[in-house]
Motif scaffolding. Structure first.
Motif, mmCIF file in Angstrom:
data_model
loop_
_atom_site.group_PDB
_atom_site.id
_atom_site.type_symbol
_atom_site.label_atom_id
_atom_site.label_comp_id
_atom_site.label_asym_id
_atom_site.label_seq_id
_atom_site.Cartn_x
_atom_site.Cartn_y
_atom_site.Cartn_z
ATOM 1 N N SER A 154 -8.371 6.918 -3.787
ATOM 2 C CA SER A 154 -8.167 8.365 -3.693
ATOM 3 C C SER A 154 -7.287 8.695 -2.490
ATOM 4 O O SER A 154 -6.530 9.661 -2.519
ATOM 5 C CB SER A 154 -9.493 9.124 -3.674
ATOM 6 O OG SER A 154 -10.219 8.777 -2.538
ATOM 7 N N THR A 155 -7.342 7.851 -1.441
ATOM 8 C CA THR A 155 -6.420 8.036 -0.317
ATOM 9 C C THR A 155 -4.978 7.819 -0.790
ATOM 10 O O THR A 155 -4.072 8.588 -0.435
ATOM 11 C CB THR A 155 -6.745 7.032 0.817
ATOM 12 O OG1 THR A 155 -8.112 7.188 1.201
ATOM 13 C CG2 THR A 155 -5.859 7.256 2.016
ATOM 14 N N ALA A 156 -4.775 6.788 -1.605
ATOM 15 C CA ALA A 156 -3.429 6.501 -2.136
ATOM 16 C C ALA A 156 -2.935 7.671 -2.990
ATOM 17 O O ALA A 156 -1.764 8.075 -2.895
ATOM 18 C CB ALA A 156 -3.456 5.208 -2.951
ATOM 19 N N SER A 157 -3.825 8.237 -3.806
ATOM 20 C CA SER A 157 -3.435 9.378 -4.646
ATOM 21 C C SER A 157 -3.066 10.581 -3.783
ATOM 22 O O SER A 157 -2.093 11.293 -4.052
ATOM 23 C CB SER A 157 -4.578 9.771 -5.582
ATOM 24 O OG SER A 157 -4.912 8.686 -6.418
ATOM 25 N N TYR A 158 -3.846 10.785 -2.716
ATOM 26 C CA TYR A 158 -3.592 11.905 -1.806
ATOM 27 C C TYR A 158 -2.207 11.772 -1.163
ATOM 28 O O TYR A 158 -1.430 12.728 -1.120
ATOM 29 C CB TYR A 158 -4.682 11.937 -0.735
ATOM 30 C CG TYR A 158 -4.562 13.060 0.260
ATOM 31 C CD1 TYR A 158 -5.143 14.299 0.021
ATOM 32 C CD2 TYR A 158 -3.856 12.889 1.449
ATOM 33 C CE1 TYR A 158 -5.033 15.339 0.931
ATOM 34 C CE2 TYR A 158 -3.727 13.917 2.369
ATOM 35 C CZ TYR A 158 -4.328 15.142 2.104
ATOM 36 O OH TYR A 158 -4.193 16.161 3.013
ATOM 37 N N ILE A 159 -1.883 10.563 -0.709
ATOM 38 C CA ILE A 159 -0.581 10.353 -0.054
ATOM 39 C C ILE A 159 0.558 10.461 -1.073
ATOM 40 O O ILE A 159 1.611 11.023 -0.778
ATOM 41 C CB ILE A 159 -0.550 8.978 0.664
ATOM 42 C CG1 ILE A 159 -1.626 8.960 1.767
ATOM 43 C CG2 ILE A 159 0.824 8.702 1.255
ATOM 44 C CD1 ILE A 159 -1.784 7.617 2.470
ATOM 45 N N THR A 160 0.319 9.943 -2.278
ATOM 46 C CA THR A 160 1.336 10.045 -3.337
ATOM 47 C C THR A 160 1.689 11.520 -3.579
ATOM 48 O O THR A 160 2.866 11.890 -3.703
ATOM 49 C CB THR A 160 0.804 9.421 -4.648
ATOM 50 O OG1 THR A 160 0.408 8.078 -4.388
ATOM 51 C CG2 THR A 160 1.868 9.421 -5.731
#
Lengths: 200, 200
Positions: free
Chosen positions: B153-159
């Motif tokens: 979910s961190t990766a999705s947030y940064i994306t």
């Protein structure tokens, strides 16, 4: 030069702790390195506090503070002065004290006989054990060592040493641990439990 | 007063290390306490050395020494300046460097978004990530985060944050680890491996 060479010594120092392998020591060292104002400083200060205050009792070898040496377990007149419980290291004393099932004196050997690790009788506090036995007139010496091969042979060695003394030498009972089932016990534990069976 | 109260703080400090539970921290503290001239002193000195020498790079957040800040990975002109690899913490940089499979820049977030542990975007180095992206003109940002729910979910947030920027945002491949068999793979890994299958 990325700072890693300064962590080699820290990794080695952490790997000396019980239960810590090389890989986990490395992870710990990295974590400490990148949190220098939190985890690292706190650990430094806690180590300084322990170094300044904690001592080993000159008589039993257990943990104590500088102001209490011999420790309170050694000097408490309410404790049974006729029974000596011999353990491997100071944390064993803490474990037995927690059970509340023993009210005598202690003696920590600070090691066991382990030819594999190059440790023999002279690396242990055996001389002071023999002196205490001569001076303190115990009626019973309980060998509260582990049940692994090295601990058992250490117990046999001490039993042999004490053979001519006017005292009882005992070992902890070996058998089924509390809360376990027959089917889940390993064969050695189970055969010892059968061998040591008692009247019901 | 048996010295144990001076070990509470040490136990707590050790329990903060990765992979160390309360019970193992206690065992470590006892061991350190009864070997004050060996293990304890060595750990104290190693921590002092790390504290004096190891720094975090002001740019990427990786480990470095005081004399190299920004670190050599950030300033090495031979490394690809068009690709930025975003990781959770400095030890991830060491792990990727060991593979030799990446020659670009790094950025350590120093955390992931973890509502369970009360950690949100403001606890991470996201502001400096956005500044670097604006200034350093990367063509690709690789999100090399873990494959657990919080990292994803961190990766999705940064994306989402980088959506409007003129760059490619990628993630590490997810699938079968090297040396493993189909029958031993967990269902999530296996279904990702199927979903992400490539031409043979």
């Amino acid at each position: 030069m990325n700072g890693l060479e300064h962590l080699d010594r820290l990794t080695a120092a952490l790997a000396r702790l019980p239960g810590v392998g090389r890989r986990s020591a490395e992870r710990m060292a990295y974590r400490l390195a990148w949190d220098p104002d939190g985890a690292l400083r706190e650990l430094l200060e806690a180590l300084r506090e322990a170094q300044a205050n904690v001592r080993l009792c000159g008589r039993c070898g257990g943990l104590t503070v500088a102001a209490d040496n011999p420790c309170r377990l050694c000097t408490n007149p309410a404790r049974d002065q006729g029974v000596l419980c011999v353990v491997t290291d100071p944390s064993d004393i803490i474990a037995i004290e927690r059970t509340g099932s023993f009210k005598g004196r202690y003696h920590a050997l600070m090691g066991i006989i382990s030819p594999m690790h190059g440790e023999g009788p002279k690396d242990m506090r055996l001389g002071s054990l023999m002196r205490r036995i001569a001076e303190e007139k115990f009626e019973e010496v309980i060998l509260a060592l582990g049940t692994d091969v090295e601990s058992e042979s250490t117990a046999s060695y001490i039993t042999e040493l004490l053979k001519s003394k006017p005292l009882r030498v005992t070992r902890l009972a070996s058998g089924m641990p509390a809360g376990s089932g027959i089917a889940y016990s390993d064969p050695v534990t189970l055969s010892r439990a059968v061998k040591g069976r008692r009247a019901s």
